[in-house]
Design an enzyme around this catalytic site. Structure first.
Site, PDB file in Angstrom:
ATOM      1  N   GLY A   1      19.584  -6.629  40.997  1.00  0.00           N
ATOM      2  CA  GLY A   1      18.823  -5.904  42.011  1.00  0.00           C
ATOM      3  C   GLY A   1      18.107  -4.684  41.459  1.00  0.00           C
ATOM      4  O   GLY A   1      18.569  -4.052  40.519  1.00  0.00           O
TER       5      GLY A   1
ATOM      6  N   ARG B   1      18.414 -12.908  38.760  1.00  0.00           N
ATOM      7  CA  ARG B   1      19.870 -12.948  38.865  1.00  0.00           C
ATOM      8  C   ARG B   1      20.508 -14.065  38.040  1.00  0.00           C
ATOM      9  O   ARG B   1      21.701 -14.345  38.172  1.00  0.00           O
ATOM     10  CB  ARG B   1      20.289 -13.064  40.339  1.00  0.00           C
ATOM     11  CG  ARG B   1      19.898 -11.848  41.153  1.00  0.00           C
ATOM     12  CD  ARG B   1      20.520 -11.839  42.539  1.00  0.00           C
ATOM     13  NE  ARG B   1      20.055 -10.694  43.307  1.00  0.00           N
ATOM     14  CZ  ARG B   1      20.613  -9.485  43.277  1.00  0.00           C
ATOM     15  NH1 ARG B   1      21.676  -9.260  42.532  1.00  0.00           N
ATOM     16  NH2 ARG B   1      20.131  -8.486  44.004  1.00  0.00           N
TER      17      ARG B   1
ATOM     18  N   ASP C   1      28.471  -6.829  36.209  1.00  0.00           N
ATOM     19  CA  ASP C   1      28.474  -8.210  35.720  1.00  0.00           C
ATOM     20  C   ASP C   1      27.508  -8.403  34.552  1.00  0.00           C
ATOM     21  O   ASP C   1      27.853  -9.042  33.553  1.00  0.00           O
ATOM     22  CB  ASP C   1      28.067  -9.173  36.849  1.00  0.00           C
ATOM     23  CG  ASP C   1      29.255  -9.536  37.720  1.00  0.00           C
ATOM     24  OD1 ASP C   1      30.382  -9.119  37.390  1.00  0.00           O
ATOM     25  OD2 ASP C   1      29.046 -10.216  38.738  1.00  0.00           O
TER      26      ASP C   1
ATOM     27  N   LYS D   1      23.143   0.245  35.394  1.00  0.00           N
ATOM     28  CA  LYS D   1      22.255   0.301  36.548  1.00  0.00           C
ATOM     29  C   LYS D   1      22.958  -0.194  37.795  1.00  0.00           C
ATOM     30  O   LYS D   1      23.669  -1.199  37.718  1.00  0.00           O
ATOM     31  CB  LYS D   1      21.046  -0.595  36.285  1.00  0.00           C
ATOM     32  CG  LYS D   1      20.145  -0.802  37.472  1.00  0.00           C
ATOM     33  CD  LYS D   1      19.796  -2.273  37.693  1.00  0.00           C
ATOM     34  CE  LYS D   1      20.987  -3.078  38.176  1.00  0.00           C
ATOM     35  NZ  LYS D   1      20.667  -4.420  38.628  1.00  0.00           N
ATOM     36  N   THR D   2      22.836   0.436  38.896  1.00  0.00           N
ATOM     37  CA  THR D   2      23.112  -0.096  40.225  1.00  0.00           C
ATOM     38  C   THR D   2      23.047   1.017  41.231  1.00  0.00           C
ATOM     39  O   THR D   2      23.675   2.068  41.050  1.00  0.00           O
ATOM     40  CB  THR D   2      24.479  -0.800  40.364  1.00  0.00           C
ATOM     41  OG1 THR D   2      24.821  -0.817  41.754  1.00  0.00           O
ATOM     42  CG2 THR D   2      25.610  -0.096  39.666  1.00  0.00           C
TER      43      THR D   2
ATOM     44  N   ASP E   1      24.411   0.905  43.967  1.00  0.00           N
ATOM     45  CA  ASP E   1      25.700   0.940  44.662  1.00  0.00           C
ATOM     46  C   ASP E   1      26.643   1.998  44.107  1.00  0.00           C
ATOM     47  O   ASP E   1      27.620   2.367  44.758  1.00  0.00           O
ATOM     48  CB  ASP E   1      26.403  -0.421  44.544  1.00  0.00           C
ATOM     49  CG  ASP E   1      25.677  -1.493  45.319  1.00  0.00           C
ATOM     50  OD1 ASP E   1      24.718  -1.154  46.046  1.00  0.00           O
ATOM     51  OD2 ASP E   1      26.064  -2.669  45.202  1.00  0.00           O
TER      52      ASP E   1
ATOM     53  N   TYR F   1      20.599   9.371  72.415  1.00  0.00           N
ATOM     54  CA  TYR F   1      20.924   8.123  71.721  1.00  0.00           C
ATOM     55  C   TYR F   1      22.023   8.310  70.687  1.00  0.00           C
ATOM     56  O   TYR F   1      22.106   9.343  70.031  1.00  0.00           O
ATOM     57  CB  TYR F   1      19.705   7.555  70.988  1.00  0.00           C
ATOM     58  CG  TYR F   1      18.614   7.068  71.894  1.00  0.00           C
ATOM     59  CD1 TYR F   1      18.839   6.026  72.793  1.00  0.00           C
ATOM     60  CD2 TYR F   1      17.356   7.664  71.862  1.00  0.00           C
ATOM     61  CE1 TYR F   1      17.829   5.586  73.630  1.00  0.00           C
ATOM     62  CE2 TYR F   1      16.342   7.221  72.698  1.00  0.00           C
ATOM     63  CZ  TYR F   1      16.578   6.187  73.579  1.00  0.00           C
ATOM     64  OH  TYR F   1      15.581   5.757  74.410  1.00  0.00           O
TER      65      TYR F   1
ATOM     66  N   TYR G   1      16.470  -2.041  51.404  1.00  0.00           N
ATOM     67  CA  TYR G   1      15.245  -2.290  50.639  1.00  0.00           C
ATOM     68  C   TYR G   1      14.323  -1.071  50.612  1.00  0.00           C
ATOM     69  O   TYR G   1      13.448  -0.980  49.766  1.00  0.00           O
ATOM     70  CB  TYR G   1      14.517  -3.508  51.212  1.00  0.00           C
ATOM     71  CG  TYR G   1      15.324  -4.767  51.004  1.00  0.00           C
ATOM     72  CD1 TYR G   1      15.224  -5.450  49.803  1.00  0.00           C
ATOM     73  CD2 TYR G   1      16.220  -5.215  51.950  1.00  0.00           C
ATOM     74  CE1 TYR G   1      15.987  -6.567  49.557  1.00  0.00           C
ATOM     75  CE2 TYR G   1      16.998  -6.340  51.721  1.00  0.00           C
ATOM     76  CZ  TYR G   1      16.882  -7.015  50.527  1.00  0.00           C
ATOM     77  OH  TYR G   1      17.650  -8.117  50.282  1.00  0.00           O
TER      78      TYR G   1
END
Lengths: 549, 549
Positions: free
Chosen positions: A78, A142, A173, A199-200, A202, A240, A420
């Site tokens: 990603g 991927r 991974d 890299k990530t 997350d 809201y 995204y």
């Protein structure tokens, strides 16, 4: 390519490098290393790349006089902000080592190596992508590099292009596989070095040696900008509740970082839910109690942050999904049945506890759990709109409490999902500098003949010139885990530590944030302003490194 | 209140004012004015505020020597970036006029005036909100000021606080009502002036006199940042179509502006759909053709921008919804029926053409059209997920084309909706300056005894110091329109003009943008960088004022 005025201005930015890398450097070897667990198994699997020492660059007076090195680079998985800067740092480093060095980019991820799809990255191309977001310079993919046949196919093109080193930019991974590849080429004496870069977005690839993975900082800042904007709206309109789901399937670092930046009323952390074995009803009750408390004090508004992977961390949901996966596999009765009868059919056939959980779910989610299945016959968790699920269930609970006289407020919910929106943002100064430094460091590891290492830049909460550059043996971060039924060597994934400073800081404040309105509005990433606005690392990183926020 | 580092740095920003307002000014009266249509009716309804001249401030050497004026301010309707700067400009202007002037803010919208809820806005409060987003300084609300009983109730508190003037910051409806209030107080000789300020992110309050409404610039820049980020992702991953819905119920200015900023593959404009009487199938076919063309050339990715109000502009959908509203009103057979039989029941009872359209809709949307109704028994259009509707229908059409061999690509869609993410963003320099100038101008209109005017700042595509400040009689912008069955005087809403420069510019390029990949990535709003990055007005405004982009 038409470029925006910001892109034009930003192209001129020279990423900050550790001071040490601006000089001539020599490589200093530290202690021999061991893997974090399962040392014996890992060593057996990586006889040629296990136990190597930590590496650190230090200033030296002599000119090392390297020859030209052709290098290949791959973007894996990603997108994350800063990938282009890893490549431009690598390019500049290689050219600094020797002006005739060449850099080749394999196209659309690891598959490009196997399929022999590549371009040469020239100065002209590199200059167009400096400090930009996205992975579009060479694309990503991927495809997993796991199979010796792939490695051999890759070797053909590497030999053909006289490539001596490969840099793989990826997550846990991809870096594991990079090390498998390094070991394979070394065992084969193929003359190809392999270096990884962390890299990530997350944030789950980090440990004592890797302080942070790139992209996390920028992505969290984009999400926090949006959450802040929504909170300002929410605090102005005062009518809201916004349920905001954030990317991050297995770890909740993004959600936690965004909470530290924006101080929402509720923030769920998957790791806590799993540790405390919370049920769906407990989570819904917790949110509803916060809504009710605020509503009873006249504040019918608020924000809830939800990590994308939450549903899989709720033990009872996991058990339910497992039974559903088994029960529905090749169940022709079910698939041939009138759609409107499926729900009752499922409830009557599940074990009592799972039937109860299933019956408690709103119709839309319940249907999703039985209908949309991936090619392996499993529930497609990423399609479950957890933010809507929670908003709906909280609404039902509040209606009941209103009937019982326990709740006097009004509840209206809006839902959002951000993912995204942040993966390809232009990198913050932090990520621009960090990535450029990682790429530059990778070029030096290559020049020094290293393989099976990850590029490492540390001391990153200090100003960039004090950063420390070096290399970490990838095997050092590995342990054995079960994947698809077999034990595999993998880099340990970093989940949110409940006793770590980021979670502890959140945990101390969350009750106040829930009851009062303590919103912070971080605003958009700035590139040109004062350093306290433009050059700050993430709150998570600061806290993990013992700083205050 | 904990503030972010950007907020702290941004608080010091001094918004740019038209040069003229930095000096002593006098008011110059222009020609008498007429309403844009229905002159006779409007004049009859506004005998005291009709036909007033245009006003313009010019430099003068003498000091006008005003006395202190107490003023009230109201934020009306949806949030828009820059509202706090209108208030701070008004505050600074009033204090400049006389240091003893006071500013009161009525709380939570026009209702605060009627209910006598207010605070005095002191220097300390104002300073906390300079250059920030949101309307939280005093809150906003949607109570409509339409009834003389409300006006009289408001007058009580105005008299009590010795307030001589009221500034109402709102959209077309709120400014219409502000003028009704101005007329009422003038007719009654109540000694209360009323001045309006043009606010709405939708951009539909503009005309020959009002170049733009505030908030549009910032909101569009936030949405464009996100669209750009998604496009960069889309161009890197090369496997998704992103369907992005953008706020804007009645006019498509936001969607058009975002298209001009980001150059997506497809952009729908409601006004064009209505003018060309396009059917839902035509729209779906148009998108599917673009997907197919790109897919057949190996580009299985793209972006589609969709205005929030689209569905209401598709003539056949409007006709269908009208029949559904009538058919389902008090239809007990339908409401008592088993939910699973409702769809067939509806199809069998609608007129043939509407039945066909209804049957073509995906199940979720079809259900929404019959189930969720507002208190007046109408379809809740805002709940319809048009972005999902279109993505699903495009997918179905492509499957069919694939069977027929006309389409060889892959189609996977993601959907997004951006609205609340931009309404309360911190204002861009343009909006910060424009709003501050509007507020400051309002104070001068008040000092000069004017009522029934809107604050006007023109020449806004030039640097701020060349901006021209003045006032426009609100009646000048009115015509008569049918609202809830009765003819009412209202400010004409500005829809996208198909022969206007913004749409024409888009229209010239859209075929190229569809087939090629021409994405532009604007990035986040910058406050501290070079002027070509930080101080640009919207593309729409530039084009409307005859500039190139």
């Amino acid at each position: 390519m038409k470029t925006s005025s910001l892109q034009i201005a930003r192209a001129a930015y020279q990423p900050k490098l550790p001071k040490i890398l601006k000089n001539q450097v020599k490589l200093v070897e530290g202690e021999k290393t061991q893997s974090v667990a399962d040392q014996k198994e890992i060593e057996e699997l990586f006889p040629n790349t296990y136990g190597m020492p930590l590496l650190k660059f230090e200033e030296c007076s002599e000119n090392p006089n390297f020859s030209a090195i052709n290098t290949g680079v791959i973007l894996s998985g990603g997108q994350a902000p800063g990938g282009h800067n890893v490549i431009s740092g690598l390019f500049d480093g290689l050219k600094h080592i020797h002006k005739d060095s060449k850099l080749y980019g394999f196209l659309m991820g690891p598959g490009g190596l196997v399929d022999h799809k590549y371009i040469e990255l020239t100065t002209e191309i590199i200059d167009e992508y400096r400090n930009t977001g996205g992975f579009d310079i060479i694309g990503s993919g991927r495809t997993k590099l796991e199979d010796p046949a792939q490695f051999d196919k890759g070797l053909e093109i590497l030999k053909q292009l006289d490539i001596k080193a490969l840099v793989i930019i990826g997550g846990d991974d991809s870096n594991t596989n990079a090390c498998v590849l390094a070991e394979y080429y070394k065992a084969k004496n193929a003359g190809i070095q392999v270096i990884g870069c962390p890299k990530t977005i997350d944030g789950d690839l980090k440990n004592d040696m890797i302080e942070t993975s790139f992209g996390f900082d920028t992505a969290c800042k984009v999400y926090s900008e949006l959450i802040g904007n929504i909170q300002r709206d929410c605090n102005s309109a005062r009518k809201y509740w916004h349920f905001i789901k954030l990317m991050g399937r297995s770890a909740s670092h993004i959600t936690l970082e965004c909470a530290l930046q924006t101080q929402p009323n509720v923030c769920l952390i998957s790791e806590e839910v799993e540790t405390k074995q919370q049920s769906l009803d407990e989570i819904v009750t917790y949110i509803a109690e916060t809504v009710a408390h605020r509503g009873n004090h006249g504040n019918n508004f608020g924000t809830v942050l939800i990590p994308e992977g939450l549903i899989e961390f709720i033990p009872e949901m996991r058990v339910l999904m497992d039974e559903l996966n088994d029960f529905l596999a090749d169940n022709d009765d079910f698939s041939m049945m009138d759609k409107n009868k499926q729900r009752d059919y499922v409830i009557s056939h599940l074990s009592p506890k799972n039937a109860g959980v299933y019956a408690s779910l709103p119709e839309g989610v319940a249907r999703q759990l039985t209908l949309d299945r991936d090619p392996h016959g499993n529930v497609q968790v990423s399609l479950i709109e957890t933010e809507k699920l929670l908003a709906e269930m909280v609404g039902v609970k509040l209606q009941q409490w209103a009937k019982e006289g326990k709740y006097k407020g009004k509840f209206a919910a809006m839902t959002h999902f951000f993912g995204y929106e942040g993966r390809c943002a232009a990198p913050s100064n932090f990520d621009a500098d960090y990535c450029y430094s990682l790429g530059y460091t990778a070029s030096l590891l290559i020049a020094n003949g290293k393989t099976g290492y990850m590029s490492s830049v540390k001391n990153t909460t200090e100003p960039a010139e004090k950063w420390v550059a070096g290399g970490v043996p990838t095997t050092m971060m590995m342990n054995m885990e079960k994947r698809h039924g077999a034990m595999k060597p993998v880099i340990q994934k970093a989940l949110v530590k409940l006793d770590g400073a980021p979670f502890q800081t959140f945990s101390i404040h969350r009750e106040q944030w829930a009851k009062e309105t303590c919103y912070v509005y971080p605003g958009p990433i700035q590139y040109f302003g004062p350093t306290e606005v433009c050059d700050q690392p993430s709150k998570t990183l600061l806290l993990e490194q013992g700083k205050t926020i």
